[in-house]
Scaffold this motif. Structure first.
Motif, PDB file in Angstrom:
ATOM      1  N   MET A   1      33.982  41.117  29.568  1.00 39.34           N
ATOM      2  CA  MET A   1      34.368  41.144  30.967  1.00 39.34           C
ATOM      3  C   MET A   1      34.193  39.748  31.552  1.00 39.34           C
ATOM      4  O   MET A   1      33.123  39.164  31.466  1.00 39.34           O
ATOM      5  N   SER A   2      35.231  39.217  32.140  1.00 40.83           N
ATOM      6  CA  SER A   2      35.186  37.939  32.831  1.00 40.83           C
ATOM      7  C   SER A   2      35.217  38.229  34.327  1.00 40.83           C
ATOM      8  O   SER A   2      36.271  38.510  34.889  1.00 40.83           O
ATOM      9  N   LEU A   3      34.061  38.198  34.981  1.00 40.62           N
ATOM     10  CA  LEU A   3      33.952  38.550  36.391  1.00 40.62           C
ATOM     11  C   LEU A   3      33.635  37.316  37.211  1.00 40.62           C
ATOM     12  O   LEU A   3      32.687  36.589  36.920  1.00 40.62           O
ATOM     13  N   ASP A   4      34.450  37.092  38.242  1.00 37.44           N
ATOM     14  CA  ASP A   4      34.239  35.993  39.176  1.00 37.44           C
ATOM     15  C   ASP A   4      34.093  36.603  40.562  1.00 37.44           C
ATOM     16  O   ASP A   4      35.018  37.263  41.055  1.00 37.44           O
ATOM     17  N   VAL A   5      32.943  36.421  41.185  1.00 40.74           N
ATOM     18  CA  VAL A   5      32.704  36.911  42.547  1.00 40.74           C
ATOM     19  C   VAL A   5      32.744  35.701  43.452  1.00 40.74           C
ATOM     20  O   VAL A   5      31.983  34.744  43.263  1.00 40.74           O
ATOM     21  N   ARG A   6      33.649  35.747  44.435  1.00 39.53           N
ATOM     22  CA  ARG A   6      33.945  34.558  45.232  1.00 39.53           C
ATOM     23  C   ARG A   6      34.557  34.947  46.568  1.00 39.53           C
ATOM     24  O   ARG A   6      34.953  36.099  46.767  1.00 39.53           O
ATOM     25  N   PRO A   7      34.689  33.986  47.489  1.00 45.03           N
ATOM     26  CA  PRO A   7      35.388  34.272  48.743  1.00 45.03           C
ATOM     27  C   PRO A   7      36.858  34.619  48.481  1.00 45.03           C
ATOM     28  O   PRO A   7      37.456  34.138  47.516  1.00 45.03           O
ATOM     29  N   MET A   8      37.405  35.469  49.332  1.00 45.24           N
ATOM     30  CA  MET A   8      38.821  35.834  49.234  1.00 45.24           C
ATOM     31  C   MET A   8      39.667  34.575  49.411  1.00 45.24           C
ATOM     32  O   MET A   8      39.381  33.739  50.258  1.00 45.24           O
ATOM     33  N   ARG A   9      40.727  34.484  48.634  1.00 44.07           N
ATOM     34  CA  ARG A   9      41.655  33.356  48.726  1.00 44.07           C
ATOM     35  C   ARG A   9      42.886  33.753  49.536  1.00 44.07           C
ATOM     36  O   ARG A   9      43.214  34.938  49.624  1.00 44.07           O
ATOM     37  N   PRO A  10      43.587  32.748  50.058  1.00 39.27           N
ATOM     38  CA  PRO A  10      44.851  33.045  50.733  1.00 39.27           C
ATOM     39  C   PRO A  10      45.776  33.814  49.784  1.00 39.27           C
ATOM     40  O   PRO A  10      45.818  33.538  48.587  1.00 39.27           O
ATOM     41  N   GLU A  53      36.874  39.304  40.965  1.00 40.07           N
ATOM     42  CA  GLU A  53      38.070  39.204  40.141  1.00 40.07           C
ATOM     43  C   GLU A  53      37.657  39.382  38.690  1.00 40.07           C
ATOM     44  O   GLU A  53      36.757  38.694  38.203  1.00 40.07           O
ATOM     45  N   GLU A  54      38.294  40.330  38.039  1.00 39.28           N
ATOM     46  CA  GLU A  54      37.992  40.604  36.639  1.00 39.28           C
ATOM     47  C   GLU A  54      39.270  40.449  35.832  1.00 39.28           C
ATOM     48  O   GLU A  54      40.250  41.153  36.075  1.00 39.28           O
ATOM     49  N   ASN A  55      39.251  39.506  34.910  1.00 39.05           N
ATOM     50  CA  ASN A  55      40.406  39.255  34.046  1.00 39.05           C
ATOM     51  C   ASN A  55      41.704  39.086  34.832  1.00 39.05           C
ATOM     52  O   ASN A  55      42.727  39.659  34.498  1.00 39.05           O
ATOM     53  N   GLY A  56      41.621  38.311  35.921  1.00 39.97           N
ATOM     54  CA  GLY A  56      42.809  37.997  36.697  1.00 39.97           C
ATOM     55  C   GLY A  56      43.230  39.033  37.728  1.00 39.97           C
ATOM     56  O   GLY A  56      44.230  38.828  38.409  1.00 39.97           O
ATOM     57  N   ARG A  57      42.487  40.141  37.868  1.00 46.73           N
ATOM     58  CA  ARG A  57      42.825  41.185  38.849  1.00 46.73           C
ATOM     59  C   ARG A  57      41.640  41.427  39.765  1.00 46.73           C
ATOM     60  O   ARG A  57      40.491  41.385  39.327  1.00 46.73           O
ATOM     61  N   LEU A  58      41.908  41.716  41.039  1.00 49.85           N
ATOM     62  CA  LEU A  58      40.827  42.024  41.958  1.00 49.85           C
ATOM     63  C   LEU A  58      40.226  43.381  41.594  1.00 49.85           C
ATOM     64  O   LEU A  58      40.946  44.373  41.439  1.00 49.85           O
ATOM     65  N   ALA A  59      38.913  43.407  41.455  1.00 49.66           N
ATOM     66  CA  ALA A  59      38.203  44.618  41.051  1.00 49.66           C
ATOM     67  C   ALA A  59      37.298  45.147  42.147  1.00 49.66           C
ATOM     68  O   ALA A  59      36.702  46.207  42.005  1.00 49.66           O
ATOM     69  N   GLY A  60      37.195  44.411  43.261  1.00 49.97           N
ATOM     70  CA  GLY A  60      36.340  44.859  44.356  1.00 49.97           C
ATOM     71  C   GLY A  60      36.385  43.886  45.503  1.00 49.97           C
ATOM     72  O   GLY A  60      36.848  42.746  45.356  1.00 49.97           O
ATOM     73  N   ALA A  61      35.897  44.353  46.647  1.00 46.35           N
ATOM     74  CA  ALA A  61      35.851  43.517  47.838  1.00 46.35           C
ATOM     75  C   ALA A  61      34.715  43.982  48.736  1.00 46.35           C
ATOM     76  O   ALA A  61      34.368  45.163  48.758  1.00 46.35           O
ATOM     77  N   GLU A  87      37.779  51.500  37.739  1.00 45.79           N
ATOM     78  CA  GLU A  87      37.617  50.972  36.384  1.00 45.79           C
ATOM     79  C   GLU A  87      36.529  49.893  36.289  1.00 45.79           C
ATOM     80  O   GLU A  87      36.099  49.533  35.196  1.00 45.79           O
ATOM     81  N   ALA A  88      36.057  49.391  37.426  1.00 47.36           N
ATOM     82  CA  ALA A  88      35.036  48.353  37.426  1.00 47.36           C
ATOM     83  C   ALA A  88      33.652  48.882  37.808  1.00 47.36           C
ATOM     84  O   ALA A  88      32.683  48.120  37.811  1.00 47.36           O
TER      85      ALA A  88
END
Length: 159
Positions: A1-10, A53-61, A87-88
């Motif tokens: 799992m490649s998970l990136d937790v970050r601020p929302m982008r435009p 973002e997990e594998n290029g898709r948003l997985a949560g907010a 799924e996340a």
């Protein structure tokens, strides 16, 4: 799992709005949130949004705003919504989202977190209890919806 937790982008606001609508569907409120990507972008001065973002898709907010407690004499974070895609779930995504948002607000002086959980959402209640949140049974939420708000504003305009 490649998970990136970050601020929302435009460009991600519409997907976040879809997640909020998915949250309402998940808890079965029968209510469809009116949030749109355009509305979220328009509220960017009020709402801070972080995403997973997990594998290029948003997985949560997780969406939050600054609040102030006169009782505590301190600013705090009010969590508006926290959603993790089915799924996340079970991968600590929710904790990571909440932690990042809390850090962002702590940097602005927040000293507490306040949020609401639907009474029927046992999973969310358990999640927050595990993190140390305490249910305040003595507080009751009261809402004045838009039509009644306008009545309040316009009644007795000379007073």
């Amino acid at each position: 799992m490649s998970l990136d937790v970050r601020p929302m982008r435009p460009g991600e606001a519409e997907e976040v709005a879809r997640m909020v609508r998915g949250l309402a569907e998940h808890i079965g409120t029968g209510f469809v949130p009116k949030l749109t990507g355009e509305g979220l972008n328009a509220a960017k001065d009020l709402i801070d949004t972080v995403v997973a973002e997990e594998n290029g898709r948003l997985a949560g907010a997780c969406l939050g705003l600054m609040t102030f407690s006169t009782w505590r004499g301190a600013p705090g974070l009010y969590v508006v919504d926290l959603f993790v895609a089915p799924e996340a779930r079970g991968k600590a995504v929710g904790v990571k989202l909440l932690r990042l948002l809390a850090r962002r607000f702590a940097a602005r002086g927040a000293q507490f977190i306040k949020l609401e959980v639907d009474e029927t959402n046992a999973g969310a209640q358990h999640f927050y209890e595990r993190l140390g949140f305490v249910k305040k049974t003595e507080d009751r939420l009261h809402i004045l919806e838009q039509d009644r708000l306008h009545q309040l504003i316009s009644a007795g305009e000379n007073t």
